[in-house]
Design a protein around this motif. Structure first.
Motif, PDB file in Angstrom:
ATOM      1  N   UNK A 182       0.825  -1.213   0.000  1.00 46.55           N
ATOM      2  CA  UNK A 182       0.000   0.000   0.000  1.00 46.55           C
ATOM      3  C   UNK A 182       0.858   1.262   0.000  1.00 46.55           C
ATOM      4  N   UNK A 183       0.446   2.235  -0.833  1.00 46.54           N
ATOM      5  CA  UNK A 183       1.118   3.536  -0.822  1.00 46.54           C
ATOM      6  C   UNK A 183       1.147   4.101   0.597  1.00 46.54           C
ATOM      7  N   UNK A 184       2.294   4.613   0.994  1.00 45.05           N
ATOM      8  CA  UNK A 184       2.408   5.220   2.313  1.00 45.05           C
ATOM      9  C   UNK A 184       2.905   4.281   3.385  1.00 45.05           C
ATOM     10  N   UNK A 185       2.936   2.976   3.120  1.00 48.69           N
ATOM     11  CA  UNK A 185       3.509   2.046   4.096  1.00 48.69           C
ATOM     12  C   UNK A 185       4.995   2.303   4.250  1.00 48.69           C
ATOM     13  N   UNK A 186       5.491   2.109   5.478  1.00 52.45           N
ATOM     14  CA  UNK A 186       6.934   2.128   5.654  1.00 52.45           C
ATOM     15  C   UNK A 186       7.476   0.701   5.537  1.00 52.45           C
ATOM     16  N   UNK A 187       8.793   0.557   5.616  1.00 50.41           N
ATOM     17  CA  UNK A 187       9.388  -0.752   5.359  1.00 50.41           C
ATOM     18  C   UNK A 187       9.042  -1.762   6.445  1.00 50.41           C
ATOM     19  N   UNK A 188       8.841  -1.302   7.676  1.00 53.71           N
ATOM     20  CA  UNK A 188       8.422  -2.217   8.736  1.00 53.71           C
ATOM     21  C   UNK A 188       7.075  -2.838   8.403  1.00 53.71           C
ATOM     22  N   UNK A 192      11.126   9.802  11.904  1.00 57.65           N
ATOM     23  CA  UNK A 192      12.351   9.843  12.698  1.00 57.65           C
ATOM     24  C   UNK A 192      12.175   9.299  14.096  1.00 57.65           C
ATOM     25  N   UNK A 193      10.954   9.376  14.629  1.00 56.66           N
ATOM     26  CA  UNK A 193      10.682   8.836  15.961  1.00 56.66           C
ATOM     27  C   UNK A 193      10.619   7.311  15.944  1.00 56.66           C
ATOM     28  N   UNK A 194      10.309   6.740  14.795  1.00 55.96           N
ATOM     29  CA  UNK A 194      10.232   5.285  14.700  1.00 55.96           C
ATOM     30  C   UNK A 194       9.144   4.710  15.587  1.00 55.96           C
ATOM     31  N   UNK A 195       9.471   3.647  16.294  1.00 54.32           N
ATOM     32  CA  UNK A 195       8.487   2.968  17.142  1.00 54.32           C
ATOM     33  C   UNK A 195       8.162   3.771  18.404  1.00 54.32           C
TER      34      UNK A 195
END
Length: 351
Positions: free
Chosen positions: A116-122, A251-254
């Motif tokens: 899906x567009x907008x998903x990050x790699x995680x 940048x904040x990540x999890x």
């Protein structure tokens, strides 16, 4: 003597004809036999399987009879026909001929995975791991190791894969699907880069990909992508901070828990565009063709600010005064922590 030889030859021909006819009848009967199954079943055909071995297996399992004649049919009628690995759907009422037809046409059961567009790699990796029909080879691999296995050693994985629906069959490896997604991204990016507008602030296609990822995360309204890109491009050219919340969140990540605080906006990370000049070092999400196109064809104009209305669309402003008015109207009235992107931290935001 000659007469005897002729008689023997004639008898042999007759006998041969009878044997041939019998074999043909046995094959036809074997082909017409219905599969002995009570419900729909998936027949798993591992790589390296042969038609003969598969028919023997089905006979042992009681699904068919007379595997010998079916093997002979395949040998003499489908010689050289490869058997594709995967799963074949067997349904009640299907006969042996129909099953062999599936094998001949390689009609394996297909599955799909939508990136899906907008998903990050995680999120991408989590989606891959949930596909039970994919052979999981990357579960224990770090992101760096994964990229190395793809032949992309040293490259950051974010944004390197194209969001789309990908088809696969049982036994296909997760890394093979990722290769498809990466190749697709490269093709789309190359195609769009070749048709880019003039006077863009990008040194290479990768920088355009970074911009596209910010555009992708900033709006859910497709028609606004070009306007969002226009704001970002003008701010870059003027030396203004981009100040876009999605980069802060990335940048904040999890650590991100659904709310951006003032401390987050001041925190120095490579992705905090309230602090760093220019764009972040990598994309922040997967991007579709529309976002890439928008990044390479930003809409002309004078707006330098935008604020979310709350319905997915934005109000675009040329001046800081107009922008602050829009912030008061669409954000501050809704909740104190609701911010626009990009938005100034103070009223001293000047080009």
């Amino acid at each position: 003597m000659i007469r005897k030889l002729l008689v023997l030859l004639h008898s042999g021909l007759i006998l041969g004809g009878l044997v041939f006819a019998y074999a043909g009848w046995q094959q036809r009967e074997a082909l017409k036999q219905p599969l002995v199954i009570t419900g729909e079943q998936l027949l798993d055909v591992p790589a390296g399987s042969t038609p003969g071995g598969l028919l023997n297996r089905l006979e042992e399992e009681g699904v068919i009879q007379d595997a010998f004649w079916l093997r002979q049919y395949w040998r003499f009628n489908l010689a050289g026909q490869s058997l594709h690995s995967g799963e074949y759907r067997m349904a009640p009422g299907m006969d042996a001929a129909q099953l062999l037809g599936l094998w001949q046409r390689a009609e394996v059961v297909q599955y799909s995975l939508t990136l899906v567009e907008g998903w990050n790699f995680r999120q991408l990796r989590a989606a891959l791991a949930k596909q039970p029909k994919l052979e999981q080879t990357l579960a224990d691999a770090s992101d760096a190791e994964l990229m190395k296995r793809l032949g992309l050693e040293g490259q950051h994985p974010e944004g390197r894969f194209f969001p789309d629906t990908y088809r696969y069959v049982r036994g296909m490896r997760d890394i093979d699907l990722l290769k498809q997604a990466h190749q697709r991204l490269e093709q789309v990016l190359e195609s769009e880069w070749a048709k880019r507008a003039d006077d863009l602030p990008y040194a290479d296609p990768y920088q355009a990909l970074i911009m596209a990822s910010m555009v992708e995360k900033e709006t859910g309204v497709p028609s606004e992508r070009g306007q969002i890109a226009g704001v970002f491009v003008r701010r870059l050219k003027l030396g203004m901070l981009l100040q876009t919340d999605p980069t802060v969140i990335y940048g904040l990540g999890e650590r991100y828990a659904g709310k951006i605080t003032r401390a987050h906006l001041r925190e120095s990370t490579p992705y905090n565009t309230y602090v760093i000049a220019g764009m972040p070092p990598t994309p922040i999400a997967m991007v579709g063709r529309e976002a890439i196109h928008a990044a390479l064809h930003p809409v002309d104009g004078k707006s330098l600010y935008f604020v979310a209305r709350g319905d997915g669309s934005h109000v675009f402003s040329e001046s800081l005064a107009d922008h602050n008015q829009a912030v008061r109207e669409y954000q501050l009235k809704r909740r104190a922590d609701y911010r626009s992107s990009p938005a100034p931290i103070t009223n001293k935001d000047t080009p």
